[in-house]
Design an enzyme around this catalytic site. Structure first.
Site, PDB file in Angstrom:
ATOM      1  N   LYS A 242       1.221  -1.076  -0.201  1.00  0.00           N
ATOM      2  CA  LYS A 242       0.010   0.185   0.356  1.00  0.00           C
ATOM      3  C   LYS A 242       0.735   1.418  -0.151  1.00  0.00           C
ATOM      4  CE  LYS A 242      -3.861  -2.432   3.033  1.00  0.00           C
ATOM      5  NZ  LYS A 242      -4.083  -1.919   4.547  1.00  0.00           N
ATOM      6  N   ARG A 243       1.857   0.910   0.589  1.00  0.00           N
ATOM      7  CA  ARG A 243       2.727   2.717   0.653  1.00  0.00           C
ATOM      8  C   ARG A 243       3.521   2.602  -0.234  1.00  0.00           C
ATOM      9  NH1 ARG A 243       5.607  -0.432   4.360  1.00  0.00           N
ATOM     10  NH2 ARG A 243       3.509  -1.288   5.500  1.00  0.00           N
TER      11      ARG A 243
END
Ligand code: GLU
Length: 490
Positions: free
Chosen positions: A252-253
């Site tokens: 996600k990062r």
């Protein structure tokens, strides 16, 4: 599991952030599996980890799923027989089940404080079993007197635990590797492992279809279920999603849109805001780890609802390939009617401060339909049609092939030719400008490039003859005039 019971699946996200393609694909597969089997899909919000809770993520999640066309039969928003569907509203129930495990000696109260747990962390891999053998009655007295505590699962210390996954077959874990993990925390909330298994059981979930990241917890889950003496659901752990190059795991990062202008993001909300079609996204996601056969790859959601099955799920990692998303997007846009494209494009123009004339917009759609990827792309293609003033720097007209003087001659002759046209339509414009290029002994491109720049302000535009027709005689005339003046003044 009783195979004659109706199929019930669940999508059980934790509201710790926005919906991304990993979660959305899990939701999609659950939805499709329920559909094709005439079963039910449950949406359950797993919000017992209060530290990671993100305020508006549940609302956004529901919005994103609906936008994708994924619906559910029971959930926090629609209710259902097994309400409530938000785990933080079920904590009493989870507590009772945790205590039930204590009463049958499958779990125990633990009074170790944070400092002690921290100090043993360096010596032990997990919890050292400090409170495992406290006399049950004594422990209960301490609990009743209000002493802070957790409830831990009494993991078996010998033997192995084997779980059958539909796709990965038998998974065996050595029990001695398993620590006495926490089931119920001191903050009054259950740990996900307990809450999810209790709720799956109570909600009659028959198939657990979820991301590969949960595979490492499967033995814990099976042990909890077996401790209660319940039957297990059918487990199906999907493939992991990787970076486009197949290397690292998609996270996600690092996958949030980084550069401005980059339309690719793993977040559904971002893809929506960038102007992707939900059908393109579901088509794309469906094929991340599943295929019908090795041929067909175009699927509308309604098609998938008829053909999806779990047998064709591939456990090997699936790369998230954004060019494939763009490919499906293009396909879906081309299948849309002109008026559908116009209404999809409209909000993006409005966002860019353009209030398009409806009739004009509709006539422009055929010119861009094959050229845009996302609906947002249309802004770049179309804004010059709707803005009065376009900005051009005179240096853009001059290049290696054409001098200032040559450009001026071209623009003046084009201006004259266009003025003499009986009707200002694209057929007439095309034949006269082709003729002019021939007469001037120029390649068509050489003649058209400065005209395109003068009338659109851009080096790339929709097909020029149609563009000129839609811009209209007056605007074309005044823009070429302005460009001539601009060049004369250098
Ligand atoms: N709440 C978990 C998550 O956020 C669900 C795991 C499961 O499906 O069992 O992914």
């Amino acid at each position: 599991m009783n195979t004659s019971s109706p199929i019930r699946v669940r999508f059980a996200p934790s509201p710790t952030g926005y919906l991304h393609i990993g979660g959305a694909r899990t939701a999609l597969y659950n939805y499709l599996f329920a559909k094709i089997n005439g079963g039910s899909m449950v949406l359950r919000i797993e919000d017992t980890d209060r530290k990671r809770y993100v305020e508006d993520s549940e609302k956004q999640l529901i919005k994103d799923l609906k936008w994708l066309g994924i619906s559910w039969d029971e959930g926090p928003d629609v209710g259902g027989k097994y309400s409530p569907y938000t785990q933080s509203e079920r904590t009493k129930l989870h507590r009772n089940y945790a205590e039930k495990l204590v009463s049958i000696d499958k779990a125990y109260y633990c009074f170790c404080d944070k400092e002690r747990l921290q100090s043993i962390r360096s010596k032990h891999k997990g919890y050292d079993g400090h409170c495992r053998d406290i006399d049950t009655n004594k422990a209960l007295e301490r609990v009743i007197s209000g002493e802070e505590h957790t409830i831990r699962f009494r993991s078996p210390k010998q033997g192995t635990t084997t779980v059958d996954d539909l796709i990965r077959k038998n998974i065996t874990v050595k029990n001695k590797q398993m620590e006495d993990f926490v089931l119920f925390k001191a903050d009054g909330f259950p740990v996900y492992h307990l809450a999810a298994m209790v709720d799956d059981h109570l909600m009659g979930i028959t198939h657990v279809i979820r991301g590969e990241e949960w595979l490492s917890s499967i033995a814990k889950h099976a042990l909890i279920i077996r401790a209660f003496g319940w039957s297990e659901p059918i487990w199906c752990h999907l493939s992991v999603l990787t970076q486009p190059d197949g290397k690292g795991k998609m996270s996600k990062r690092d996958a949030k849109t980084k550069e401005p202008g980059n339309k690719h993001s793993i977040f559904i909300n971002d893809l929506n805001n960038k102007g992707y079609h939900p059908e393109a996204i579901t088509n794309w996601m469906a094929l991340m780890g599943w295929s019908l056969d090795d041929k067909q790859e175009d699927f509308k959601l309604v098609d998938l609802e008829k053909v999806f099955n779990l047998d064709r799920i591939n456990p090997s990692p699936a790369a998230v390939n954004f060019s494939k998303l763009d490919y499906f997007q293009g396909k879906h846009v081309r299948q849309m009617s002109n008026s559908e494209v116009a209404s999809s494009v409209q909000p993006f123009l409005m966002k860019a401060g353009i209030v398009p004339d409806q009739e004009m917009l509709l006539s422009l759609v055929p010119l861009i339909k094959n050229r845009i990827v996302t609906f947002e792309d249309s802004v770049e293609w179309l804004s010059f049609f709707f803005t009065k003033e376009i900005q051009i720097s005179p240096s853009e007209f001059i290049n290696k092939k054409t001098t200032k003087e040559e450009t001026l001659v071209i623009l003046q002759k084009v201006q004259l030719t266009l003025e003499q046209l009986p009707t200002f339509d694209h057929e007439g414009i095309e034949s006269e400008l082709r003729l002019l290029a021939e007469k001037m002994n120029l390649k068509l491109g050489q003649l058209l490039n400065p005209v395109r720049l003068a009338t659109s302000g851009q080096k790339v535009s929709p097909p020029l003859f149609e563009t000129l027709e839609i811009l209209g005689e007056n605007l074309v005339h005044s823009r070429i005039e302005k460009a001539i003046k601009l060049l004369e003044n250098i």
